[in-house]
Write a protein that holds these residues in place. Sequence first.
Motif, PDB file in Angstrom:
ATOM      1  N   VAL A  57     -36.880  53.602  10.981  1.00  0.00           N
ATOM      2  CA  VAL A  57     -36.487  54.459  12.104  1.00  0.00           C
ATOM      3  C   VAL A  57     -37.615  55.361  12.581  1.00  0.00           C
ATOM      4  O   VAL A  57     -37.843  55.488  13.783  1.00  0.00           O
ATOM      5  N   TRP A  58     -38.352  56.025  11.685  1.00  0.00           N
ATOM      6  CA  TRP A  58     -39.335  57.006  12.158  1.00  0.00           C
ATOM      7  C   TRP A  58     -40.439  56.385  13.011  1.00  0.00           C
ATOM      8  O   TRP A  58     -40.850  56.983  14.004  1.00  0.00           O
ATOM      9  N   VAL A  60     -40.097  53.885  15.031  1.00  0.00           N
ATOM     10  CA  VAL A  60     -39.478  53.576  16.320  1.00  0.00           C
ATOM     11  C   VAL A  60     -39.409  54.841  17.177  1.00  0.00           C
ATOM     12  O   VAL A  60     -39.662  54.809  18.376  1.00  0.00           O
ATOM     13  N   LEU A  61     -39.080  55.978  16.561  1.00  0.00           N
ATOM     14  CA  LEU A  61     -39.021  57.233  17.304  1.00  0.00           C
ATOM     15  C   LEU A  61     -40.387  57.611  17.870  1.00  0.00           C
ATOM     16  O   LEU A  61     -40.492  58.044  19.024  1.00  0.00           O
ATOM     17  N   ILE A  62     -41.425  57.446  17.091  1.00  0.00           N
ATOM     18  CA  ILE A  62     -42.767  57.756  17.577  1.00  0.00           C
ATOM     19  C   ILE A  62     -43.137  56.807  18.721  1.00  0.00           C
ATOM     20  O   ILE A  62     -43.701  57.230  19.728  1.00  0.00           O
ATOM     21  N   LEU A  63     -42.786  55.541  18.579  1.00  0.00           N
ATOM     22  CA  LEU A  63     -43.065  54.577  19.635  1.00  0.00           C
ATOM     23  C   LEU A  63     -42.321  54.941  20.925  1.00  0.00           C
ATOM     24  O   LEU A  63     -42.881  54.831  22.021  1.00  0.00           O
ATOM     25  N   VAL A  64     -41.087  55.408  20.804  1.00  0.00           N
ATOM     26  CA  VAL A  64     -40.327  55.832  21.987  1.00  0.00           C
ATOM     27  C   VAL A  64     -41.027  56.986  22.684  1.00  0.00           C
ATOM     28  O   VAL A  64     -41.141  57.013  23.916  1.00  0.00           O
ATOM     29  N   PHE A  65     -41.518  57.961  21.927  1.00  0.00           N
ATOM     30  CA  PHE A  65     -42.223  59.084  22.529  1.00  0.00           C
ATOM     31  C   PHE A  65     -43.515  58.633  23.222  1.00  0.00           C
ATOM     32  O   PHE A  65     -43.847  59.102  24.308  1.00  0.00           O
TER      33      PHE A  65
END
Length: 79
Positions: A57-58, A60-65
């Motif tokens: 998950v973490w 993916v969150l950085i990639l979204v940002f």
Amino acid sequence: MSTDIISYGVANLVHIVLLMAYGLIVMLCLLETMLEIIRSDAPWDRWKVLGVALSIVWPVLILVFILSHFFGRRSGRRA
């Protein structure tokens, strides 16, 4: 005009290379987590499942940002 196309292509190439490097780092972290779990020889419990889920998950969150910043800048507004 041709220099705009070339600079746009180079910028896209840089973004692609950076995203690929990021993906490689994510895969190495996930591999390390899975190897630690395999080496422990303990049965699966909720903490091991949580560890694997968080290691997925973490990044993916950085990639979204990163992508929201890239596409926000591209459309003329800042994210």
